[in-house]
Design a protein around this motif. Structure first.
Motif, PDB file in Angstrom:
ATOM      1  N   ASP A  31       0.845  -1.304  -0.087  1.00  0.00           N
ATOM      2  CA  ASP A  31       0.046  -0.044  -0.085  1.00  0.00           C
ATOM      3  C   ASP A  31       0.889   1.333   0.146  1.00  0.00           C
ATOM      4  O   ASP A  31       0.399   2.186  -0.678  1.00  0.00           O
ATOM      5  CB  ASP A  31      -0.884   0.010   1.223  1.00  0.00           C
ATOM      6  N   GLU A  32       2.045   1.073   0.572  1.00  0.00           N
ATOM      7  CA  GLU A  32       2.947   2.310   0.652  1.00  0.00           C
ATOM      8  C   GLU A  32       3.805   2.552  -0.558  1.00  0.00           C
ATOM      9  O   GLU A  32       4.329   3.592  -0.745  1.00  0.00           O
ATOM     10  CB  GLU A  32       3.966   2.355   1.970  1.00  0.00           C
ATOM     11  N   ALA A  33       3.931   1.584  -1.282  1.00  0.00           N
ATOM     12  CA  ALA A  33       5.057   1.538  -2.292  1.00  0.00           C
ATOM     13  C   ALA A  33       4.432   2.543  -3.432  1.00  0.00           C
ATOM     14  O   ALA A  33       3.326   2.439  -3.674  1.00  0.00           O
ATOM     15  CB  ALA A  33       4.940   0.101  -3.089  1.00  0.00           C
ATOM     16  N   GLN A  34       5.460   3.242  -3.978  1.00  0.00           N
ATOM     17  CA  GLN A  34       5.344   4.169  -5.070  1.00  0.00           C
ATOM     18  C   GLN A  34       5.874   3.778  -6.481  1.00  0.00           C
ATOM     19  O   GLN A  34       7.008   2.957  -6.413  1.00  0.00           O
ATOM     20  CB  GLN A  34       5.971   5.806  -4.413  1.00  0.00           C
ATOM     21  N   PRO A  35       5.422   4.037  -7.468  1.00  0.00           N
ATOM     22  CA  PRO A  35       5.906   3.828  -8.814  1.00  0.00           C
ATOM     23  C   PRO A  35       7.264   4.671  -8.960  1.00  0.00           C
ATOM     24  O   PRO A  35       7.416   5.748  -8.487  1.00  0.00           O
ATOM     25  CB  PRO A  35       4.928   4.064  -9.712  1.00  0.00           C
ATOM     26  N   TYR A  36       8.140   4.040  -9.771  1.00  0.00           N
ATOM     27  CA  TYR A  36       9.453   4.678 -10.039  1.00  0.00           C
ATOM     28  C   TYR A  36       9.222   5.040 -11.395  1.00  0.00           C
ATOM     29  O   TYR A  36       8.999   4.527 -12.316  1.00  0.00           O
ATOM     30  CB  TYR A  36      10.518   3.700 -10.034  1.00  0.00           C
ATOM     31  N   SER A  37       9.393   6.523 -11.617  1.00  0.00           N
ATOM     32  CA  SER A  37       8.905   7.044 -12.836  1.00  0.00           C
ATOM     33  C   SER A  37       9.836   8.423 -13.346  1.00  0.00           C
ATOM     34  O   SER A  37       9.332   9.421 -13.089  1.00  0.00           O
ATOM     35  CB  SER A  37       7.528   7.737 -12.826  1.00  0.00           C
ATOM     36  N   PRO A  38      10.910   8.109 -13.290  1.00  0.00           N
ATOM     37  CA  PRO A  38      11.991   9.072 -13.463  1.00  0.00           C
ATOM     38  C   PRO A  38      12.043   9.564 -15.206  1.00  0.00           C
ATOM     39  O   PRO A  38      11.463   8.860 -15.960  1.00  0.00           O
ATOM     40  CB  PRO A  38      13.285   8.356 -13.180  1.00  0.00           C
ATOM     41  N   VAL A  39      12.623  10.643 -15.354  1.00  0.00           N
ATOM     42  CA  VAL A  39      13.099  11.144 -16.722  1.00  0.00           C
ATOM     43  C   VAL A  39      14.538  10.960 -16.725  1.00  0.00           C
ATOM     44  O   VAL A  39      15.073  11.480 -16.100  1.00  0.00           O
ATOM     45  CB  VAL A  39      12.901  12.641 -16.948  1.00  0.00           C
ATOM     46  N   PRO A  40      14.877   9.713 -17.619  1.00  0.00           N
ATOM     47  CA  PRO A  40      16.128   9.302 -17.525  1.00  0.00           C
ATOM     48  C   PRO A  40      17.040  10.720 -18.276  1.00  0.00           C
ATOM     49  O   PRO A  40      16.568  11.204 -18.948  1.00  0.00           O
ATOM     50  CB  PRO A  40      16.271   8.148 -18.719  1.00  0.00           C
ATOM     51  N   TRP A  41      18.137  10.635 -17.708  1.00  0.00           N
ATOM     52  CA  TRP A  41      19.229  11.783 -18.035  1.00  0.00           C
ATOM     53  C   TRP A  41      20.763  11.074 -18.006  1.00  0.00           C
ATOM     54  O   TRP A  41      21.076  10.115 -16.972  1.00  0.00           O
ATOM     55  CB  TRP A  41      19.001  12.766 -17.033  1.00  0.00           C
ATOM     56  N   GLN A  83      24.476  16.168 -23.453  1.00  0.00           N
ATOM     57  CA  GLN A  83      23.496  15.693 -22.435  1.00  0.00           C
ATOM     58  C   GLN A  83      22.296  15.396 -23.134  1.00  0.00           C
ATOM     59  O   GLN A  83      21.662  16.118 -24.093  1.00  0.00           O
ATOM     60  CB  GLN A  83      23.099  16.742 -21.398  1.00  0.00           C
ATOM     61  N   LEU A  84      21.592  14.414 -22.575  1.00  0.00           N
ATOM     62  CA  LEU A  84      20.229  13.857 -23.135  1.00  0.00           C
ATOM     63  C   LEU A  84      19.257  13.459 -21.891  1.00  0.00           C
ATOM     64  O   LEU A  84      19.718  12.788 -21.287  1.00  0.00           O
ATOM     65  CB  LEU A  84      20.300  12.747 -24.048  1.00  0.00           C
ATOM     66  N   ALA A  85      18.011  14.260 -21.963  1.00  0.00           N
ATOM     67  CA  ALA A  85      17.388  13.741 -21.012  1.00  0.00           C
ATOM     68  C   ALA A  85      16.006  13.335 -21.905  1.00  0.00           C
ATOM     69  O   ALA A  85      15.530  13.914 -22.691  1.00  0.00           O
ATOM     70  CB  ALA A  85      16.789  14.904 -19.834  1.00  0.00           C
ATOM     71  N   GLY A  86      15.263  12.443 -21.297  1.00  0.00           N
ATOM     72  CA  GLY A  86      13.913  11.631 -21.764  1.00  0.00           C
ATOM     73  C   GLY A  86      14.282  10.416 -22.498  1.00  0.00           C
ATOM     74  O   GLY A  86      15.253   9.864 -22.317  1.00  0.00           O
ATOM     75  N   ARG A  87      13.475  10.228 -23.400  1.00  0.00           N
ATOM     76  CA  ARG A  87      13.433   9.006 -24.298  1.00  0.00           C
ATOM     77  C   ARG A  87      13.535   9.190 -25.743  1.00  0.00           C
ATOM     78  O   ARG A  87      12.266   9.185 -26.253  1.00  0.00           O
ATOM     79  CB  ARG A  87      12.528   8.062 -23.924  1.00  0.00           C
ATOM     80  N   ALA A  88      14.515   9.734 -26.236  1.00  0.00           N
ATOM     81  CA  ALA A  88      14.473   9.922 -27.665  1.00  0.00           C
ATOM     82  C   ALA A  88      14.538   8.752 -28.699  1.00  0.00           C
ATOM     83  O   ALA A  88      14.962   7.802 -28.126  1.00  0.00           O
ATOM     84  CB  ALA A  88      15.663  10.764 -28.026  1.00  0.00           C
ATOM     85  N   ARG A  89      13.865   8.817 -29.792  1.00  0.00           N
ATOM     86  CA  ARG A  89      13.770   7.861 -30.854  1.00  0.00           C
ATOM     87  C   ARG A  89      14.231   8.266 -32.129  1.00  0.00           C
ATOM     88  O   ARG A  89      13.948   9.491 -32.525  1.00  0.00           O
ATOM     89  CB  ARG A  89      12.661   7.128 -30.848  1.00  0.00           C
ATOM     90  N   PRO A  90      14.814   7.600 -33.159  1.00  0.00           N
ATOM     91  CA  PRO A  90      15.252   8.183 -34.362  1.00  0.00           C
ATOM     92  C   PRO A  90      14.132   8.612 -35.448  1.00  0.00           C
ATOM     93  O   PRO A  90      14.327   9.523 -36.039  1.00  0.00           O
ATOM     94  CB  PRO A  90      15.856   7.121 -35.085  1.00  0.00           C
TER      95      PRO A  90
END
Length: 395
Positions: A306-316, A327-334
């Motif tokens: 019940d206490e657990a939280q999702p892990y939802s970062p912006v990768p960087w 530097q790259l932040a987020g999830r880039a695709r071609p």
């Protein structure tokens, strides 16, 4: 128990103690070294600017404060999920109430034909061996793979004044991540500094007499080389878990809270989980993620469902190459929409936004750290691509 005396594992142990956990902590690591930082391995340490004492993750006093049972030089060989017991490579076993899997990944390799002088770069010993080779002033260095590790090794070797050839199977470096336009800029940065780039060609093998002398390419040509560094990606270290019953698919598959099974979590390069911020299952190999996910996964072991939280970062992440900080932040695709919002690719100093399905999903900066941090926050807020571009136009 933390399996992996890595960045993720060490920061996990620190998080447990900060949160008030006063029970026993066992940390298992397959290297004999105390935990160390990996980014300098392809940069400052490889360049000879730093010595290995500068890359320690924690000083001796901080490690003592963890009050952990360190099992270094020991490799995990198996896991019994029901009893939460890990078998080590010497046949001994360790049981725990909670287990964090942070065994990282290893380098993909190419057949070497038994020749010396061919290396991969993952750990401290790899770095010191390659550094010794570079300090011996080889006539020609070949780097196989123009990803970030390969690019950093190439840049470090060039800054030592060595002749460098980079061999990349893709038409442009990092094309599968950054797309053709930005990948071309990455290629031009290396050409600016005298690197011989061989793009769109693979490696068929190596030749030499006891030691590498040539790299044979798939187009029938060859490249002379005294030293070769292969950087063609990594494989998650999950073989020891194959009989465990955990779900394995390009890593240890976890839920959105980083839990792989009751009382068992995973973090760092080995963990694959659904990130609700992006709506996709991902495995992230970045330094920043190892810290954040290690901490999150450790505290998940102390939390109730019940206490657990999702892990939802912006990768960087970042990469230092010559005088460029990329530097790259987020999830880039071609196939994302790409918009240059400041600077120019010709000057190799710019920031670019990546958009997909109407949403801002990534930001890339060449010597533009302020823009990367600003738009990273907007990615986290779920900003639309249109709104992000409008914000940029108002600056």
């Amino acid at each position: 128990m933390i399996v992996g005396a890595s960045l993720a594992g060490t920061r996990a142990a620190e998080a447990l103690r900060r949160d008030g956990f006063d029970g026993a902590i066992t940390i298992i690591g397959d290297e004999s070294h105390q935990p160390y930082d990996r980014p300098p391995l392809s940069k400052q340490l490889l360049a000879g600017e730093w010595e290995q004492d500068r890359i320690a993750l924690s000083d001796d006093d901080s490690l003592q404060e963890l009050n952990a049972d360190w099992r270094l030089g020991r490799r995990a060989a198996g896991l019994d999920v029901a009893s939460r017991t890990v078998t080590l490579d010497d046949g001994s076993t360790v049981a725990a109430d909670g287990i964090l899997i942070a065994t990282g990944a290893r380098c993909r390799e190419l057949p070497t034909n038994g020749l010396d002088g061919i290396y991969t770069l993952r750990g401290l010993d790899d770095c010191l061996a390659i550094r010794a080779e570079l300090e011996a002033s080889p006539q020609r260095v070949a780097v196989v793979g123009a990803g970030f590790i390969g690019a950093e090794v190439a840049a470090t070797a060039r800054e030592r004044g060595l002749e460098v050839t980079v061999i990349e199977a893709l038409p442009v470096p990092l094309g599968r991540v950054l797309g053709t336009e930005i990948g071309t800029v990455c290629a031009d940065v290396h050409r600016d500094h005298g690197v011989d780039l061989r793009l769109g060609v693979g490696v068929d093998g190596f030749d030499g007499h006891g030691r590498v002398e040539r790299v044979n390419l798939s187009d029938g040509t060859s490249v002379d080389a005294d030293v070769v560094v292969v950087g063609i990606g990594v494989i998650p270290n999950t073989e020891w878990l194959e009989e465990s019953g955990l779900e394995l698919d390009n890593g240890v598959v976890c839920d959105e809270t980083c839990l792989a099974a009751p009382g068992i979590a995973a973090a760092g390069d080995v963990a694959r989980w659904p990130n609700p911020l992006f709506g996709e299952i991902m495995r992230v190999e970045h330094w920043d993620n190892a810290i954040a996910q290690g901490q999150h996964a450790a505290l998940r072991l102390l939390a109730s469902d019940d206490e657990a939280q999702p892990y939802s970062p912006v990768p960087w992440f970042w990469s230092d190459q010559y005088d460029r900080k990329i530097q790259l932040a987020g999830r880039a695709r071609p196939d994302d929409e790409v918009r240059i919002i400041t600077g120019s690719t010709e000057e190799r100093r710019f920031a670019a936004l990546y958009g997909r399905a109407g949403r801002l999903v990534g930001v890339l900066g060449f010597n533009r750290p302020r823009h990367v941090m600003k738009y990273r926050n907007l990615i986290e807020q779920g900003t639309s691509f249109e709104d992000a571009v409008e914000i940029a136009e108002q600056e």
